[in-house]
Design a protein around this motif. Structure first.
Motif, PDB file in Angstrom:
ATOM      1  N   VAL A 210       0.850  -1.188   0.000  1.00 24.40           N
ATOM      2  CA  VAL A 210       0.000   0.000   0.000  1.00 24.40           C
ATOM      3  C   VAL A 210       0.889   1.243   0.000  1.00 24.40           C
ATOM      4  CG1 VAL A 210      -1.622   1.362   1.372  1.00 24.40           C
ATOM      5  CG2 VAL A 210      -1.957  -1.111   1.123  1.00 24.40           C
ATOM      6  N   VAL A 211       0.651   2.138  -0.955  1.00 18.54           N
ATOM      7  CA  VAL A 211       1.425   3.369  -1.081  1.00 18.54           C
ATOM      8  C   VAL A 211       0.463   4.558  -0.991  1.00 18.54           C
ATOM      9  CG1 VAL A 211       2.963   4.742  -2.530  1.00 18.54           C
ATOM     10  CG2 VAL A 211       3.151   2.242  -2.504  1.00 18.54           C
ATOM     11  N   PRO A 212       0.655   5.446  -0.018  1.00 12.98           N
ATOM     12  CA  PRO A 212      -0.245   6.600   0.129  1.00 12.98           C
ATOM     13  C   PRO A 212      -0.062   7.591  -1.007  1.00 12.98           C
ATOM     14  CG  PRO A 212       1.591   6.780   1.656  1.00 12.98           C
ATOM     15  CD  PRO A 212       1.698   5.426   1.023  1.00 12.98           C
ATOM     16  N   ARG A 213      -1.076   8.408  -1.238  1.00 14.60           N
ATOM     17  CA  ARG A 213      -1.031   9.405  -2.308  1.00 14.60           C
ATOM     18  C   ARG A 213      -0.101  10.568  -1.979  1.00 14.60           C
ATOM     19  NH1 ARG A 213      -4.465  10.190  -6.604  1.00 14.60           N
ATOM     20  NH2 ARG A 213      -6.117   8.674  -6.907  1.00 14.60           N
ATOM     21  N   GLY A 214      -0.161  11.078  -0.737  1.00 16.45           N
ATOM     22  CA  GLY A 214       0.613  12.257  -0.385  1.00 16.45           C
ATOM     23  C   GLY A 214      -0.076  13.039   0.708  1.00 16.45           C
ATOM     24  N   VAL A 215       0.222  14.307   0.791  1.00 16.41           N
ATOM     25  CA  VAL A 215      -0.375  15.139   1.838  1.00 16.41           C
ATOM     26  C   VAL A 215      -1.861  15.317   1.572  1.00 16.41           C
ATOM     27  CG1 VAL A 215      -0.377  17.403   2.945  1.00 16.41           C
ATOM     28  CG2 VAL A 215       1.790  16.339   2.288  1.00 16.41           C
ATOM     29  N   SER A 216      -2.644  15.172   2.627  1.00 12.07           N
ATOM     30  CA  SER A 216      -4.099  15.340   2.562  1.00 12.07           C
ATOM     31  C   SER A 216      -4.469  16.654   3.240  1.00 12.07           C
ATOM     32  CB  SER A 216      -4.780  14.164   3.265  1.00 12.07           C
ATOM     33  OG  SER A 216      -6.174  14.379   3.396  1.00 12.07           O
ATOM     34  N   LEU A 217      -5.323  17.426   2.592  1.00 13.39           N
ATOM     35  CA  LEU A 217      -5.800  18.700   3.134  1.00 13.39           C
ATOM     36  C   LEU A 217      -7.253  18.562   3.546  1.00 13.39           C
ATOM     37  CD1 LEU A 217      -5.472  21.805   3.603  1.00 13.39           C
ATOM     38  CD2 LEU A 217      -6.233  22.101   1.222  1.00 13.39           C
ATOM     39  N   VAL A 218      -7.550  18.831   4.815  1.00 13.66           N
ATOM     40  CA  VAL A 218      -8.920  18.834   5.315  1.00 13.66           C
ATOM     41  C   VAL A 218      -9.359  20.281   5.486  1.00 13.66           C
ATOM     42  CG1 VAL A 218     -10.453  18.215   7.218  1.00 13.66           C
ATOM     43  CG2 VAL A 218      -8.686  16.608   6.468  1.00 13.66           C
ATOM     44  N   VAL A 219     -10.340  20.706   4.691  1.00 13.72           N
ATOM     45  CA  VAL A 219     -10.885  22.057   4.778  1.00 13.72           C
ATOM     46  C   VAL A 219     -12.213  21.949   5.521  1.00 13.72           C
ATOM     47  CG1 VAL A 219     -11.609  24.118   3.515  1.00 13.72           C
ATOM     48  CG2 VAL A 219      -9.774  22.661   2.598  1.00 13.72           C
ATOM     49  N   ALA A 220     -12.221  22.384   6.771  1.00 16.13           N
ATOM     50  CA  ALA A 220     -13.361  22.145   7.648  1.00 16.13           C
ATOM     51  C   ALA A 220     -14.343  23.309   7.631  1.00 16.13           C
ATOM     52  CB  ALA A 220     -12.873  21.900   9.075  1.00 16.13           C
ATOM     53  N   ASN A 221     -15.578  23.025   8.030  1.00 18.72           N
ATOM     54  CA  ASN A 221     -16.596  24.071   8.128  1.00 18.72           C
ATOM     55  C   ASN A 221     -16.755  24.519   9.572  1.00 18.72           C
ATOM     56  OD1 ASN A 221     -18.162  22.137   9.441  1.00 18.72           O
ATOM     57  ND2 ASN A 221     -19.528  21.791   7.713  1.00 18.72           N
ATOM     58  N   ARG A 222     -17.600  25.518   9.785  1.00 18.38           N
ATOM     59  CA  ARG A 222     -17.808  26.024  11.136  1.00 18.38           C
ATOM     60  C   ARG A 222     -18.881  25.258  11.885  1.00 18.38           C
ATOM     61  NH1 ARG A 222     -18.912  32.283  13.311  1.00 18.38           N
ATOM     62  NH2 ARG A 222     -18.638  31.721  15.514  1.00 18.38           N
ATOM     63  N   VAL A 223     -19.851  24.734  11.179  1.00 16.68           N
ATOM     64  CA  VAL A 223     -21.022  24.164  11.835  1.00 16.68           C
ATOM     65  C   VAL A 223     -20.695  22.846  12.530  1.00 16.68           C
ATOM     66  CG1 VAL A 223     -23.388  23.399  11.490  1.00 16.68           C
ATOM     67  CG2 VAL A 223     -22.509  25.319  10.173  1.00 16.68           C
ATOM     68  N   PHE A 224     -19.984  21.961  11.853  1.00 17.69           N
ATOM     69  CA  PHE A 224     -19.585  20.679  12.434  1.00 17.69           C
ATOM     70  C   PHE A 224     -18.143  20.365  12.052  1.00 17.69           C
ATOM     71  CE2 PHE A 224     -24.217  20.067  12.532  1.00 17.69           C
ATOM     72  CZ  PHE A 224     -24.360  19.714  13.863  1.00 17.69           C
ATOM     73  N   PRO A 225     -17.184  21.090  12.619  1.00 17.11           N
ATOM     74  CA  PRO A 225     -15.792  20.896  12.211  1.00 17.11           C
ATOM     75  C   PRO A 225     -15.247  19.507  12.495  1.00 17.11           C
ATOM     76  CG  PRO A 225     -15.939  22.325  14.143  1.00 17.11           C
ATOM     77  CD  PRO A 225     -17.323  22.150  13.633  1.00 17.11           C
ATOM     78  N   THR A 226     -15.694  18.864  13.566  1.00 13.20           N
ATOM     79  CA  THR A 226     -15.191  17.519  13.868  1.00 13.20           C
ATOM     80  C   THR A 226     -16.018  16.449  13.159  1.00 13.20           C
ATOM     81  OG1 THR A 226     -16.488  17.529  15.930  1.00 13.20           O
ATOM     82  CG2 THR A 226     -14.167  18.164  16.060  1.00 13.20           C
ATOM     83  N   TRP A 227     -17.338  16.541  13.234  1.00 12.26           N
ATOM     84  CA  TRP A 227     -18.186  15.517  12.615  1.00 12.26           C
ATOM     85  C   TRP A 227     -17.933  15.436  11.110  1.00 12.26           C
ATOM     86  CZ3 TRP A 227     -21.952  14.108   9.202  1.00 12.26           C
ATOM     87  CH2 TRP A 227     -22.745  12.992   9.522  1.00 12.26           C
ATOM     88  N   ASN A 228     -17.760  16.590  10.462  1.00 13.19           N
ATOM     89  CA  ASN A 228     -17.449  16.602   9.035  1.00 13.19           C
ATOM     90  C   ASN A 228     -15.961  16.453   8.761  1.00 13.19           C
ATOM     91  OD1 ASN A 228     -20.174  18.680   8.677  1.00 13.19           O
ATOM     92  ND2 ASN A 228     -19.884  17.008   7.235  1.00 13.19           N
ATOM     93  N   GLY A 229     -15.114  16.784   9.750  1.00 16.50           N
ATOM     94  CA  GLY A 229     -13.680  16.751   9.522  1.00 16.50           C
ATOM     95  C   GLY A 229     -13.016  15.424   9.823  1.00 16.50           C
ATOM     96  N   TYR A 230     -13.508  14.690  10.832  1.00 13.43           N
ATOM     97  CA  TYR A 230     -12.861  13.444  11.225  1.00 13.43           C
ATOM     98  C   TYR A 230     -12.879  12.360  10.152  1.00 13.43           C
ATOM     99  CZ  TYR A 230     -12.235  14.889  16.138  1.00 13.43           C
ATOM    100  OH  TYR A 230     -11.840  15.514  17.293  1.00 13.43           O
ATOM    101  N   PRO A 231     -13.941  12.199   9.363  1.00 18.33           N
ATOM    102  CA  PRO A 231     -13.890  11.150   8.335  1.00 18.33           C
ATOM    103  C   PRO A 231     -12.692  11.292   7.399  1.00 18.33           C
ATOM    104  CG  PRO A 231     -16.140  11.876   8.619  1.00 18.33           C
ATOM    105  CD  PRO A 231     -15.293  12.813   9.426  1.00 18.33           C
ATOM    106  N   GLY A 232     -12.477  12.475   6.847  1.00 28.73           N
ATOM    107  CA  GLY A 232     -11.356  12.672   5.949  1.00 28.73           C
ATOM    108  C   GLY A 232     -10.021  12.595   6.658  1.00 28.73           C
TER     109      GLY A 232
END
Length: 578
Positions: A210-232
């Motif tokens: 398994v080879v990862p793609r590279g750096v991942s950027l998570v651009v979060a929102n204000r309403v649910f920063p963790t609920w929407n941010g943790y999956p990615g």
């Protein structure tokens, strides 16, 4: 530079964590396959002990007015503490006064790339174990994170504790489970043998890495920063990628705490803490747009408005972009065997978090000829009146209202509420009222406004066909159940939806709406009653989004959500024919 000794130490630490976390990881993988109820994180506050809530509140208040210390490389200044220089302001009426380090991407991103080498060598199970440890430590600080959510996103406490803390943690572990499942689908090594015509067997020894793609950027929102941010965040981290978290300027703290905990666990486990980093932005910097186009960034996770989501999809061409965008959710009311139960369910769904959930219903479609109920026939006007009365009864007392509503997250939300309440777009069936919060007199809370519209009018179709974020609902007259199904299907295909509902006693109507939702690509809820609402999504069981309509191109969570975050590279070695 990573040494052989440090790599061995990291491997041993990961093995220790795997011994501790293997059972819940295996249980999570089972849950995503069976879709049954399961969670390792209790969502009853009492399960954490009598003093946990007080301790969390105190921990949150100790952060106020302080510098949030960070050892990330590339610091080139600060963000905050005031709103004028990028600092956070609570929707409940006060500034947090927290200062965060700002990082130079030219320094930070190369450091994050360099951190990935040892992380890749940990393998799928090793990475999953470290992620599980991060989530366990986050869970231990659930009340602190809940108060951070209250005062960045405007949640009421119960919403913050659930969606801002424990259910977000479930979403993170769900992503780890999918990552583990997808990465181990293929064997790591195999001997491939092919019988030859002369009786010999031709063999190749093959390995798959398994080879990862590279750096991942998570651009979060204000309403649910963790609920929407943790999956990615956890899907990328578990598949071997470094993760740069770009929080919304108004909700930095929940993700700053998350990144701090992740870096602590990575360091203690023998890995480079620069695998996870935070990128707060200065006012007007448009940092998300800059970072999303960096060549180092190969994955982007975004939750927010459709406008920027569509820009990312069109412009971040070097990356795989996963988006969760605006949604216009509709619910058809055709008939019911429990009229009072239905009214309560609808009223609570409209009021919860002041309609600021991505799954909040906006359009209630009601046949203009009325509906059949267990209490007899109800005209369209009576249904509108009864919905309005039920919302009013639910929120009559300020003390009970603040437990359901949330503080409005911005002045633009209040502007929409006031515009809808002015009568400029249609007859007002229920006027909003200001709710006073006893502990936060400067908070802006409003009960829902309901407007009566007609699907036969073009101007009304334009009005309810776009997202009105916040406590604005429309009771829309339609010609029939079939017309209502057609309307909700058209709105979903054009504007996007995360959830659609129907109340009906007719198998034919249910089948019709189910078919429309299947073709439009949206989840359907049928006759929800009691304590389960159209706004809710059960982790490990429900699929949040479908990727089939304009509300987003991805799903929390399925195999496709994690499988494109890595690739598998094979090596073939010649084996002697025999």
């Amino acid at each position: 530079m990573t040494t052989a000794r440090s790599e061995r130490a990291a491997a041993e630490a990961a093995q220790d964590l795997l011994t501790r976390h293997r059972a819940p990881l295996e249980r999570a993988v089972t849950a995503i396959r069976t879709r049954e109820y399961w969670s390792p994180y209790p969502d009853e506050a009492a399960a954490y002990g009598e003093l946990a809530r007080t301790a969390g509140d105190e921990a949150f208040h100790r952060l106020l007015g302080q510098e949030f210390t960070s050892d990330q490389p590339g610091r080139d200044g600060s963000v905050g503490p005031g709103p004028e220089d990028g600092g956070e302001s609570s929707p409940y009426g006060f500034g947090l006064g927290i200062t965060y380090a700002h990082a130079d991407p030219d320094v930070l991103l190369p450091a994050m790339e360099a951190a990935m080498a040892g992380w890749r060598e940990a393998g799928p199970w090793g990475r999953a174990a470290v992620c599980a440890e991060i989530l366990e430590r986050i869970n231990a600080r659930s009340f602190e994170l809940a108060y951070a959510a209250v005062h960045t996103s405007g949640h009421n406490f119960l919403m913050a504790f659930h969606a801002g803390a424990v259910h977000a943690q479930d979403r993170g572990l769900e992503a780890v489970a999918y990552a583990l499942s997808e990465q181990t689908r293929m064997p790591t090594e195999v001997t491939w043998s092919k019988p030859m015509p002369d009786g010999r067997v031709f063999s190749l020894a093959k390995t798959f890495t398994v080879v990862p793609r590279g750096v991942s950027l998570v651009v979060a929102n204000r309403v649910f920063p963790t609920w929407n941010g943790y999956p990615g965040l956890f899907a990328s981290l578990a598949t071997g990628n470094a993760v740069l978290v770009k929080p919304h300027p108004g909700a930095v703290l929940p993700l700053a705490l998350t990144v701090r905990i992740a870096r602590e666990v990575l360091r203690e486990s023998g890995f480079d803490p620069n695998l996870v980093a935070l990128a707060p932005e200065r006012p007007g910097e448009r940092l998300a747009a800059t970072l999303a186009l960096r060549p180092e960034v190969r994955i982007v996770d975004y939750a927010g408005t459709s406008e920027f989501g569509e820009w990312l999809e069109a412009n971040a061409r070097q990356a795989r972009v996963f988006t969760a965008k605006s949604a216009v959710n509709s619910l058809l009311v055709e008939s019911t065997a429990d009229y009072r139960g239905m009214l309560h369910n609808l009223a609570f769904s409209l009021a919860l978090y002041s309609g600021q959930l991505c799954t909040s219903p906006q359009n209630l479609l009601v046949p203009r000829g009325g509906i059949t109920t267990d209490e007899g026939h109800r005209t369209y006007a009576e249904v509108v009146r009864d919905i309005a009365a039920t919302v009013t009864d639910l929120l009559t007392e300020d003390a009970s209202a603040i437990a359901v509503l949330g503080a409005l997250v911005g002045p633009d939300v209040l502007e929409d509420v006031e515009h809808a309440a002015s009568g400029a777009i249609g007859p007002v069936a229920l006027a909003p009222r200001a709710v006073a919060h006893p502990d936060h007199p400067r908070a802006t809370l409003r009960t829902p406004v309901l407007v009566a519209l007609d699907a036969s009018r073009e101007e009304d179709r334009k009005t309810f066909g776009r997202e009105w974020f916040g406590p604005v609902g429309f009771v829309v007259a339609v010609d029939s159940a079939a017309h209502g199904a057609e309307v909700l299907g058209a709105v979903t295909r054009r504007a996007g939806a995360l959830t659609v509902g129907v109340h009906t006693t007719s198998p034919e109507v249910e089948a019709l709406v189910a078919e429309v939702c299947e073709h439009a690509g949206v989840m359907l809820s049928v006759n929800l009653m009691g304590d389960w609402f159209i706004t809710q999504s059960a982790v490990y069981s429900d699929l949040h989004g479908t990727g089939l309509n304009p509300s987003g191109n991805s799903v929390y969570c399925d195999g496709a959500y994690v499988a494109e975050r890595f690739r598998t590279v094979g090596v073939r070695r010649y084996g002697d024919a025999r």
